[in-house]
Design a protein around this motif. Sequence first.
Motif, PDB file in Angstrom:
ATOM      1  N   LEU A   1       1.064 -16.185  -4.707  1.00  0.00           N
ATOM      2  CA  LEU A   1       0.142 -16.106  -3.580  1.00  0.00           C
ATOM      3  C   LEU A   1       0.510 -14.919  -2.687  1.00  0.00           C
ATOM      4  CD1 LEU A   1      -2.268 -17.548  -2.350  1.00  0.00           C
ATOM      5  CD2 LEU A   1      -0.684 -18.885  -0.985  1.00  0.00           C
ATOM      6  N   LYS A   2       1.811 -14.709  -2.484  1.00  0.00           N
ATOM      7  CA  LYS A   2       2.261 -13.563  -1.705  1.00  0.00           C
ATOM      8  C   LYS A   2       1.895 -12.249  -2.404  1.00  0.00           C
ATOM      9  CE  LYS A   2       6.389 -15.166   0.737  1.00  0.00           C
ATOM     10  NZ  LYS A   2       7.857 -14.966   0.795  1.00  0.00           N
ATOM     11  N   VAL A   3       2.000 -12.227  -3.715  1.00  0.00           N
ATOM     12  CA  VAL A   3       1.657 -11.025  -4.487  1.00  0.00           C
ATOM     13  C   VAL A   3       0.198 -10.671  -4.259  1.00  0.00           C
ATOM     14  CG1 VAL A   3       1.351 -10.084  -6.814  1.00  0.00           C
ATOM     15  CG2 VAL A   3       3.417 -11.363  -6.263  1.00  0.00           C
ATOM     16  N   ILE A   4      -0.679 -11.653  -4.380  1.00  0.00           N
ATOM     17  CA  ILE A   4      -2.114 -11.413  -4.224  1.00  0.00           C
ATOM     18  C   ILE A   4      -2.444 -11.044  -2.783  1.00  0.00           C
ATOM     19  CG2 ILE A   4      -4.391 -12.493  -4.388  1.00  0.00           C
ATOM     20  CD1 ILE A   4      -3.176 -14.081  -6.790  1.00  0.00           C
ATOM     21  N   PHE A   5      -1.771 -11.697  -1.844  1.00  0.00           N
ATOM     22  CA  PHE A   5      -1.966 -11.360  -0.430  1.00  0.00           C
ATOM     23  C   PHE A   5      -1.598  -9.897  -0.174  1.00  0.00           C
ATOM     24  CE2 PHE A   5       0.038 -10.832   3.735  1.00  0.00           C
ATOM     25  CZ  PHE A   5      -1.026 -11.127   4.561  1.00  0.00           C
ATOM     26  N   LEU A   6      -0.417  -9.486  -0.633  1.00  0.00           N
ATOM     27  CA  LEU A   6       0.039  -8.118  -0.436  1.00  0.00           C
ATOM     28  C   LEU A   6      -0.864  -7.116  -1.165  1.00  0.00           C
ATOM     29  CD1 LEU A   6       2.283  -6.495   0.912  1.00  0.00           C
ATOM     30  CD2 LEU A   6       3.603  -6.720  -1.186  1.00  0.00           C
ATOM     31  N   GLN A   7      -1.310  -7.488  -2.342  1.00  0.00           N
ATOM     32  CA  GLN A   7      -2.204  -6.617  -3.108  1.00  0.00           C
ATOM     33  C   GLN A   7      -3.497  -6.370  -2.353  1.00  0.00           C
ATOM     34  OE1 GLN A   7      -3.634  -8.307  -6.770  1.00  0.00           O
ATOM     35  NE2 GLN A   7      -4.233  -6.320  -7.585  1.00  0.00           N
ATOM     36  N   ARG A   8      -4.081  -7.421  -1.819  1.00  0.00           N
ATOM     37  CA  ARG A   8      -5.325  -7.287  -1.050  1.00  0.00           C
ATOM     38  C   ARG A   8      -5.096  -6.494   0.234  1.00  0.00           C
ATOM     39  NH1 ARG A   8      -9.416 -11.366  -2.272  1.00  0.00           N
ATOM     40  NH2 ARG A   8      -9.496 -11.243  -4.523  1.00  0.00           N
TER      41      ARG A   8
ATOM     42  N   ALA B   1      -2.339  -3.048 -11.789  1.00  0.00           N
ATOM     43  CA  ALA B   1      -1.298  -2.166 -12.336  1.00  0.00           C
ATOM     44  C   ALA B   1      -0.466  -1.542 -11.211  1.00  0.00           C
ATOM     45  CB  ALA B   1      -1.927  -1.077 -13.195  1.00  0.00           C
ATOM     46  N   GLU B   2      -1.116  -1.130 -10.125  1.00  0.00           N
ATOM     47  CA  GLU B   2      -0.389  -0.549  -8.998  1.00  0.00           C
ATOM     48  C   GLU B   2       0.519  -1.577  -8.338  1.00  0.00           C
ATOM     49  OE1 GLU B   2      -3.494   2.865  -7.403  1.00  0.00           O
ATOM     50  OE2 GLU B   2      -3.830   0.766  -6.855  1.00  0.00           O
ATOM     51  N   MET B   3       0.050  -2.830  -8.246  1.00  0.00           N
ATOM     52  CA  MET B   3       0.867  -3.882  -7.657  1.00  0.00           C
ATOM     53  C   MET B   3       2.065  -4.189  -8.537  1.00  0.00           C
ATOM     54  SD  MET B   3       1.023  -5.655  -4.955  1.00  0.00           S
ATOM     55  CE  MET B   3       2.491  -6.557  -4.585  1.00  0.00           C
ATOM     56  N   ALA B   4       1.854  -4.235  -9.852  1.00  0.00           N
ATOM     57  CA  ALA B   4       2.968  -4.482 -10.777  1.00  0.00           C
ATOM     58  C   ALA B   4       4.007  -3.369 -10.657  1.00  0.00           C
ATOM     59  CB  ALA B   4       2.440  -4.570 -12.211  1.00  0.00           C
ATOM     60  N   PHE B   5       3.544  -2.124 -10.522  1.00  0.00           N
ATOM     61  CA  PHE B   5       4.477  -1.012 -10.357  1.00  0.00           C
ATOM     62  C   PHE B   5       5.227  -1.123  -9.035  1.00  0.00           C
ATOM     63  CE2 PHE B   5       5.466   3.234  -8.743  1.00  0.00           C
ATOM     64  CZ  PHE B   5       6.327   3.664  -9.740  1.00  0.00           C
TER      65      PHE B   5
ATOM     66  N   PRO C   1      16.689  -8.281  -7.378  1.00  0.00           N
ATOM     67  CA  PRO C   1      16.553  -6.854  -7.704  1.00  0.00           C
ATOM     68  C   PRO C   1      16.278  -6.659  -9.196  1.00  0.00           C
ATOM     69  CG  PRO C   1      18.497  -7.231  -6.358  1.00  0.00           C
ATOM     70  CD  PRO C   1      17.958  -8.579  -6.724  1.00  0.00           C
ATOM     71  N   GLY C   2      15.361  -5.751  -9.478  1.00  0.00           N
ATOM     72  CA  GLY C   2      15.019  -5.457 -10.865  1.00  0.00           C
ATOM     73  C   GLY C   2      13.958  -6.363 -11.462  1.00  0.00           C
ATOM     74  N   ALA C   3      13.474  -7.319 -10.699  1.00  0.00           N
ATOM     75  CA  ALA C   3      12.448  -8.230 -11.214  1.00  0.00           C
ATOM     76  C   ALA C   3      11.127  -7.492 -11.365  1.00  0.00           C
ATOM     77  CB  ALA C   3      12.276  -9.414 -10.273  1.00  0.00           C
ATOM     78  N   CYS C   4      10.345  -7.909 -12.331  1.00  0.00           N
ATOM     79  CA  CYS C   4       9.023  -7.303 -12.496  1.00  0.00           C
ATOM     80  C   CYS C   4       8.025  -8.390 -12.891  1.00  0.00           C
ATOM     81  CB  CYS C   4       9.051  -6.178 -13.515  1.00  0.00           C
ATOM     82  SG  CYS C   4       9.510  -6.681 -15.161  1.00  0.00           S
ATOM     83  N   ILE C   5       6.793  -8.167 -12.477  1.00  0.00           N
ATOM     84  CA  ILE C   5       5.687  -9.056 -12.813  1.00  0.00           C
ATOM     85  C   ILE C   5       4.626  -8.177 -13.447  1.00  0.00           C
ATOM     86  CG2 ILE C   5       3.923 -10.600 -11.898  1.00  0.00           C
ATOM     87  CD1 ILE C   5       5.838 -11.242  -9.598  1.00  0.00           C
ATOM     88  N   SER C   6       4.128  -8.559 -14.585  1.00  0.00           N
ATOM     89  CA  SER C   6       3.154  -7.724 -15.298  1.00  0.00           C
ATOM     90  C   SER C   6       1.787  -7.775 -14.625  1.00  0.00           C
ATOM     91  CB  SER C   6       3.030  -8.173 -16.750  1.00  0.00           C
ATOM     92  OG  SER C   6       2.380  -9.427 -16.820  1.00  0.00           O
ATOM     93  N   ARG C   7       0.996  -6.746 -14.901  1.00  0.00           N
ATOM     94  CA  ARG C   7      -0.352  -6.710 -14.336  1.00  0.00           C
ATOM     95  C   ARG C   7      -1.217  -7.817 -14.917  1.00  0.00           C
ATOM     96  NH1 ARG C   7      -3.840  -4.323 -17.899  1.00  0.00           N
ATOM     97  NH2 ARG C   7      -2.914  -3.098 -19.563  1.00  0.00           N
ATOM     98  N   GLN C   8      -0.926  -8.225 -16.160  1.00  0.00           N
ATOM     99  CA  GLN C   8      -1.673  -9.317 -16.777  1.00  0.00           C
ATOM    100  C   GLN C   8      -1.395 -10.639 -16.053  1.00  0.00           C
ATOM    101  OE1 GLN C   8       0.308  -7.240 -18.526  1.00  0.00           O
ATOM    102  NE2 GLN C   8      -0.964  -6.224 -20.066  1.00  0.00           N
ATOM    103  N   ALA C   9      -0.137 -10.847 -15.655  1.00  0.00           N
ATOM    104  CA  ALA C   9       0.210 -12.073 -14.925  1.00  0.00           C
ATOM    105  C   ALA C   9      -0.496 -12.111 -13.574  1.00  0.00           C
ATOM    106  CB  ALA C   9       1.716 -12.172 -14.745  1.00  0.00           C
ATOM    107  N   ILE C  10      -0.532 -10.973 -12.902  1.00  0.00           N
ATOM    108  CA  ILE C  10      -1.223 -10.904 -11.608  1.00  0.00           C
ATOM    109  C   ILE C  10      -2.704 -11.218 -11.802  1.00  0.00           C
ATOM    110  CG2 ILE C  10      -1.897  -9.366  -9.724  1.00  0.00           C
ATOM    111  CD1 ILE C  10       0.796  -7.891 -10.194  1.00  0.00           C
ATOM    112  N   TRP C  11      -3.316 -10.630 -12.838  1.00  0.00           N
ATOM    113  CA  TRP C  11      -4.728 -10.879 -13.108  1.00  0.00           C
ATOM    114  C   TRP C  11      -4.972 -12.354 -13.400  1.00  0.00           C
ATOM    115  CZ3 TRP C  11      -7.401 -12.662 -17.405  1.00  0.00           C
ATOM    116  CH2 TRP C  11      -8.787 -12.542 -17.343  1.00  0.00           C
ATOM    117  N   ARG C  12      -4.106 -12.971 -14.228  1.00  0.00           N
ATOM    118  CA  ARG C  12      -4.275 -14.393 -14.568  1.00  0.00           C
ATOM    119  C   ARG C  12      -4.212 -15.276 -13.330  1.00  0.00           C
ATOM    120  NH1 ARG C  12      -0.125 -13.876 -18.717  1.00  0.00           N
ATOM    121  NH2 ARG C  12      -1.118 -12.759 -20.403  1.00  0.00           N
ATOM    122  N   TYR C  13      -3.236 -15.021 -12.461  1.00  0.00           N
ATOM    123  CA  TYR C  13      -3.118 -15.838 -11.254  1.00  0.00           C
ATOM    124  C   TYR C  13      -4.303 -15.635 -10.324  1.00  0.00           C
ATOM    125  CZ  TYR C  13       1.351 -18.042 -12.046  1.00  0.00           C
ATOM    126  OH  TYR C  13       2.342 -18.839 -12.532  1.00  0.00           O
ATOM    127  N   LYS C  14      -4.837 -14.427 -10.252  1.00  0.00           N
ATOM    128  CA  LYS C  14      -6.035 -14.216  -9.437  1.00  0.00           C
ATOM    129  C   LYS C  14      -7.199 -15.022  -9.993  1.00  0.00           C
ATOM    130  CE  LYS C  14      -6.641  -9.807  -9.110  1.00  0.00           C
ATOM    131  NZ  LYS C  14      -6.864  -8.399  -8.746  1.00  0.00           N
TER     132      LYS C  14
END
Length: 124
Positions: free
Chosen positions: A2-9, A16-20, A36-49
Motif C-alpha cells: 500500500l505504501k508502494v502504491i501511495f508513493l508511486q501515485r 518500472a520507475e517505482m521498481a527501480f 537494504p538491497g531489497a527489490c520489488i518487481s514491476r510485475q508485483a507492483i502491477w499485480r497489487y494495484k
Amino acid sequence: MLKVIFLQRLKGLSDAEMAFAISDRTSVQRFLDLPPGACISRQAIWRYKQIFGQGSVMELIARKHIASLNEAGFFPDSKDDPLLLDSSFVEAPKQRNSREENQKIKEGQSAEQIWPGEENKHKR
C-alpha cells in the motif's frame, strides 16, 4: 505494498520507475521499511494495484483505518458537529533566503538585523 502504491501515485512514477526507485534509493527503502538491497518487481507492483483496484479491498482498508481513528478519539461524538475529511495534497509556497541573508544568519546576526522592519513574523 500500500505504501508502494501511495508513493508511486504521489511521485507520478510508472511501475518500472517505482521498481527501480525501490532498488536504487535508500530513502525509499527506509520509507517502505525494507532491508537494504531489497527489490520489488514491476510485475508485483502491477499485480497489487490490480488487487487493490478490484473488489472492496481499498474500501475495507479505509473502513478499518477510520474505525481505528474513531477508537483513538479523533472524531467528534455528536452528530451536531460533522467532520469533513479531505485527502488532497497542497503545495506550500517555498520561501528562500538570498545568499547574503544566509551569510548573515551564519554570522549569527539577529532577525531584526537581517530583515529590519519586516512585519511578517514567519519571514523573521
